[in-house]
Design a protein around this motif. Structure first.
Motif, PDB file in Angstrom:
ATOM      1  N   THR A  49       0.870  -1.171   0.000  1.00 21.02           N
ATOM      2  CA  THR A  49       0.000   0.000   0.000  1.00 21.02           C
ATOM      3  C   THR A  49       0.911   1.226   0.000  1.00 21.02           C
ATOM      4  N   VAL A  50       0.889   1.964  -1.093  1.00 21.85           N
ATOM      5  CA  VAL A  50       1.853   3.053  -1.303  1.00 21.85           C
ATOM      6  C   VAL A  50       1.103   4.355  -1.613  1.00 21.85           C
ATOM      7  N   PRO A  96       4.242   1.880   6.753  1.00 22.72           N
ATOM      8  CA  PRO A  96       4.412   2.961   5.780  1.00 22.72           C
ATOM      9  C   PRO A  96       4.244   2.535   4.326  1.00 22.72           C
ATOM     10  N   ASP A  97       4.468   1.238   4.029  1.00 22.89           N
ATOM     11  CA  ASP A  97       4.395   0.831   2.618  1.00 22.89           C
ATOM     12  C   ASP A  97       3.666  -0.501   2.403  1.00 22.89           C
ATOM     13  N   ARG A  98       2.987  -0.998   3.414  1.00 23.25           N
ATOM     14  CA  ARG A  98       2.275  -2.267   3.274  1.00 23.25           C
ATOM     15  C   ARG A  98       1.202  -2.358   4.354  1.00 23.25           C
ATOM     16  N   GLU A 184       2.173  10.699   5.464  1.00 27.66           N
ATOM     17  CA  GLU A 184       1.811  10.031   6.716  1.00 27.66           C
ATOM     18  C   GLU A 184       0.876   8.875   6.388  1.00 27.66           C
ATOM     19  N   SER A 185       1.404   7.645   6.434  1.00 23.60           N
ATOM     20  CA  SER A 185       0.614   6.480   6.011  1.00 23.60           C
ATOM     21  C   SER A 185      -0.607   6.272   6.904  1.00 23.60           C
ATOM     22  N   GLY A 186      -0.476   6.570   8.189  1.00 21.02           N
ATOM     23  CA  GLY A 186      -1.611   6.412   9.093  1.00 21.02           C
ATOM     24  C   GLY A 186      -2.668   7.469   8.919  1.00 21.02           C
ATOM     25  N   HIS A 207      -5.030  -1.914  -5.187  1.00 25.24           N
ATOM     26  CA  HIS A 207      -3.969  -2.448  -4.333  1.00 25.24           C
ATOM     27  C   HIS A 207      -4.248  -3.846  -3.786  1.00 25.24           C
ATOM     28  N   TYR A 208      -5.526  -4.220  -3.612  1.00 28.42           N
ATOM     29  CA  TYR A 208      -5.866  -5.493  -2.978  1.00 28.42           C
ATOM     30  C   TYR A 208      -6.296  -6.499  -4.033  1.00 28.42           C
TER      31      TYR A 208
END
Length: 958
Positions: A49-50, A96-98, A184-186, A207-208
């Protein structure tokens, strides 16, 4: 029928595991299986997830995916399965990336039940609009004022309490600019309201997909059985192939850069500035680069005698940054060196000190023993079977997952023998480490960050949020206002719907064992030591325990100070830096701990422990370190003592908001429980005045001498007691290790008999406290005194806590109130029952909900199924497996607490046969008719505080 093809199979002796790799050719889905004899069966599915923006889409999707799916159109299947499963672990995590969806269970039927639910949730979620508004963000009216609400929105407000998070984000935004790590991934609460439901659905679609997914499993289960279910449930419906998404690589720079980062501070004192260097390193999937960065971190910063660490600690000002070392959690590693606690005038000198230490190390190198110890520690971590909240097998899978996501060789994570052999050869070259440091110095992709404390950090963010809302509210049309009100009403109606959980599989009380898992037998003492024979995988453990229960309450914070300082000081004739280097060369793990142990019908036992562990071939080293630190720690190095105390105090001050949840819990429970009172006095808000006094004493030589005398006196009292020795290892290793220990003889002249009756501490008034430090969220607690596990009511109290959480508090506090967490808990050891909220936007409303919770239980007509779900929640906590060493410690600790097999059986039988009538009875007897003790952490004091009296944490501590 599964179409997965086996790519490889490798047996790893050190893990006692076979690593099997598979690929599904049509989609490219990967499956990595770690076959072991471990009791826990583990599964995870992960997706890259990017995101390119800070609206929290990956994080909110993680929440929303678990809110109902095609085959399980249940309002909240994740939380429903938490109470319908004996899972030892269930979660979902956004990195942050997954994004990763893991679970573990010891029951095969339960494992496949959960597999079905997780696969459907990940690949076929409903992504309902109202659930998006609940989990992510929404507009709402509080009176006439427009506000934001949402679970993730409030969760991230709590996450932003961390100064280190702000620093990390500020560094990433510059050093990793142009990559997903820049955002900010969150989710940043200031940006989260920019996310729409349509954007979220598109993000899932892109992505999924099986072509992006990595599935991993571990335990005594066949890979084919998992693959058949994946094929039936997922691959029969989703097809196609696309290149796996990868996080972008940040470009290299031609010259170093600088930036300024503001971090949250309660005061923004003159000595809260900082300096941080950050270098962009190689890819974490490159095993040589990965371990070279590890050696660099170990050699420069690993302990007090390491050259850069020594330069920072001996500066006479400031302290090393908490961020220091290698960050290998993302695609490109980052290496950090910095100092905090500086004045602006000290920054230039700190810069020079760090840089000089690097340049000197590039010329002189470090002792070869340091690098050999680093490789020894890697071998130790490879062998150790860890235990904790996260299952051992899951920890191994999560360690390997980034390699699978980034296109590396996952075998490097499971089997590092060949890499270690290469490293052993490399470190024999005296120029090897010098060259690593030279490359670091010469690396132009280096960011120098000037860290600035900001006491207005939270108020400025709140002002930005308020301004956005005020501007929006000013231009709302009547129709838009009505839409917000209608949407809030629709969500409330949605939250009132029955959960429909009957479509979900479940484990019933009759499906689990009626008897507790037998505790590990405690062997008879041999030469004064209790030695367990365990399947330790070649690790040996030693514990030396001292009963210090006869010390007065005033000594408790000094005991905690002793455990914090002694490992960082000299021993015998060795100075602190010599002792640190020696210990690092000898053992990979050393710890001094302190614990209050409840005992039935007796005063609690206060126990101080010295523990060390290492490879079984290093028994002499383990024994030497323990013997040295127990015999004669040094408290006479005044400069070192002053530095350590100042660092402890500053850590307390900088983490007041981060510690708010624990502080509020202890403030609520301390008046009710001796063990919670102990915890409060040594590490809760009650300890803050002690640290304030310590800081004052540490400013002058006479004060430092007073501290040293207190610690010396305390040490003499500790070693005057007769110790208990616990050792564990393979076969007879525990006995062999125990015989090598050389411990001071107990002094019958100074030791107080262990059974001496100590005066009972004075009763504390019930709490009614709002602990305050500046923040954007609250944590709320109400506690009651209840009986412990030996009482027949204990079982019903445990089940009552789960029923309250599942059927009342989850909906009231999380779904409706917007708190990240809301629960009831029964702490049998402490003798407390607590209702609590976590990262909560409300305070008065939450305490009002606490007030009605008991009535809802007493007046509610709960079904037998709901009671059985609560029973299963208790049972799975009892049945969670431990590592071999943790099993030994658990058996010992149960004996110390008087928890016999008969007590365990009584409690388990009481849980399995618990009725709604019993739940109501204990709720009425112990809670409704009891006296509540209330405390909260309040992020601001202008809100309705529900009658709580404000206590300023900063005033207590400074």
């Amino acid at each position: 029928m599964s179409t997965f093809e086996k790519v490889s199979s490798n047996f790893i002796p050190v893990l006692q595991a076979t690593i099997e790799q598979y690929v599904e050719p049509a989609t490219g889905m990967r499956h990595i299986h770690m076959h072991t004899e471990q009791a826990e069966m583990v599964f995870l599915v992960a997706f890259p997830t990017v995101p390119e923006v800070s609206d929290g889409r990956a994080h909110i999707l993680e929440h929303l995916a678990l809110c109902g799916s095609s085959r399980y159109p249940v309002r909240d299947p994740f939380f429903s399965m938490l109470r319908r499963s004996t899972a030892t672990f269930m979660n979902a995590m956004t990195y942050p990336d997954r994004t990763v969806y893991p679970f573990a269970s010891t029951d095969r039927k339960d494992f496949f039940n959960l597999l079905d639910v997780y696969l459907d949730a990940a690949f076929f979620p409903n992504l309902d609009y109202l659930n998006f508004r609940q989990e992510g963000w929404r507009h709402a009216f509080e009176g006439d004022k427009l506000v934001y609400q949402g679970i993730v929105f409030n969760e991230m407000k709590g996450a932003f309490n961390s100064p280190m998070r702000a620093l990390d984000s500020g560094i990433a935004s510059a050093l990793l600019k142009g990559t997903t790590y820049e955002v900010e991934s969150g989710g940043d609460p200031l940006n989260i309201p920019e996310l729409t439901h349509a954007m979220l659905k598109e993000f899932h679609a892109s992505h999924y997909h099986p072509s992006q997914a990595v599935i991993m499993t571990a335990g005594n289960i066949e890979a084919s059985a998992v693959q058949e279910q994946v094929a039936e449930r997922v691959l029969s419906k989703l097809s196609g192939f696309s290149e796996r998404r990868l996080p972008q690589l940040a470009p290299a720079w031609t010259a170093p850069q600088e930036n300024i980062v503001k971090i949250p501070s309660q005061e923004a004192r003159d000595d809260e500035f900082g300096l941080q260097f950050a270098w962009l390193m190689g890819e974490s999937s490159d095993p040589i680069a990965y371990y070279h960065a590890h050696l660099l971190s170990h050699g420069l910063l690993g302990e007090s005698s390491a050259p850069v660490m020594r330069a920072m600690e001996s500066a006479g000002y400031g302290r090393p940054s908490d961020m220091n070392g290698r960050d290998a959690g993302i695609r490109q590693m980052v290496f950090h060196i910095g100092m905090e606690g500086l004045t602006q005038e000290q920054i230039a000198d700190a810069h020079q000190r760090i840089w000089t230490a690097l340049e000197e190390t590039a010329e002189e190198g470090i002792p070869a023993a340091v690098l050999h110890a680093a490789l020894r520690d890697i071998k130790y971590s490879q062998r150790e079977i860890s235990s904790g909240r996260m299952p051992y097998g899951l920890g191994r899978l999560l360690h390997a997952l980034p390699l699978a996501m980034y296109g590396g060789d996952v075998m490097d994570a499971f089997d590092n023998a060949a890499i270690l052999e290469t490293l052993e050869q490399q470190i024999e070259d005296p120029e090897f480490f010098k060259q690593l440091v030279r490359e670091l110095i010469a690396n132009p992709t280096r960011l120098t960050t000037h860290v600035v404390p900001d006491s207005a950090y939270f108020t400025d963010r709140a002002a930005q949020e308020d301004a956005k809302l005020a501007a929006l509210q000013a231009r709302l049309t009547d129709a838009e206002r009505e839409h917000i009100v209608a949407e809030s009403a629709a969500l409330e109606a949605h939250q009132q719907l029955p959960s429909n959980s009957e479509v979900l599989p479940r484990i019933r009380p009759g499906d689990v064992s009626a008897s507790p898992r037998p505790a590990l037998p405690i062997p008879p003492a041999v030469d004064g030591a209790v030695a367990f024979s365990i399947a330790s995988n070649g690790i040996s453990y030693a514990n030396v325990l001292y009963d210090v229960s006869n010390l007065p309450e005033a000594s408790w914070p000094w005991l905690r100070l002793y455990t914090d300082l002694a490992p960082e000081l000299g021993v015998g004739d060795m100075s602190f830096d010599d002792a640190s280097a020696w210990r690092q060369s000898m053992v990979p793990s050393f710890h001094i701990g302190l614990e209050a142990i409840p005992r039935p019908h007796q005063a609690m036992r206060v126990e101080l422990s010295f523990s060390a562990s290492g490879l079984r071939e290093e028994h002499a080293a383990i024994a030497a370190v323990l013997s040295a630190w127990i015999a004669k720690p040094r408290f006479d190095e005044e400069e070192r003592l002053a530095f350590l105390i100042e660092s402890l105090v500053q850590d307390k001050l900088s983490s007041l908001a981060e510690s708010g949840n624990r502080y509020a819990m202890l403030a609520s429970a301390a008046p009710l429980s001796p063990t919670r009172r102990f915890d409060d006095i040594v590490g809760g808000p009650a300890a803050l005045p002690f640290y304030r006094r310590l800081q004052q004493l540490s400013k002058i030589s006479a004060g430092l001498q007073e501290i040293a005398r207190e610690l010396d006196t305390l040490h003499a009292h500790i070693i005057a007691q007769a110790p208990t020795v616990l050792c564990a290892g393979l076969e007879q290793d525990g006995i062999a290790l125990a015989r090598l220990l050389e411990l001071p003889a107990a002094s019958v002249d100074t030791a107080v008999p262990a059974d001496t009756e100590m005066p009972a501490p004075a009763a504390l008034p019930l709490a009614n406290t709002a602990l305050h430090a500046t923040s954007q969220i609250n944590h709320c607690f109400v506690s009651w005194a209840v009986p412990g596990v030996h009482n027949p009511d204990a079982s019903a109290l445990a089940v009552a806590a789960e029923l309250m959480t599942n059927q009342v508090l989850h909906t009231a506090l999380r779904e409706k109130g917007g708190a990240y967490g809301g629960s009831a808990s029964y702490a049998a050891g402490a003798g407390t029952f607590t209702l609590s909220s976590y990262r909560d936007p409300r305070l008065a409303g939450t305490f009002a909900d606490f007030g009605t919770t008991l009535d809802q239980i007493l007046d509610g007509d709960f079904s037998q199924e709901q009671v059985e779900e609560a029973i299963i929640c208790v049972i799975k906590g009892l049945d969670k497996p431990h590592s071999p060493y943790a099993e030994a410690l658990t058996a010992w600790n149960m004996q110390q607490r008087g928890t016999t097999e008969a007590v365990r059986q009584q409690f388990r039988s009481g849980v399995l046969n618990c009725t709604l009538a019993q739940i109501k009875d204990v709720t009425r007897t112990w809670l409704k008719n009891g006296q509540p003790s209330r405390a909260a952490f309040a992020g601001n004091t202008t809100q309705d505080l529900a009658g709580l009296e404000v206590v300023d944490l900063l005033a207590l501590a400074s």
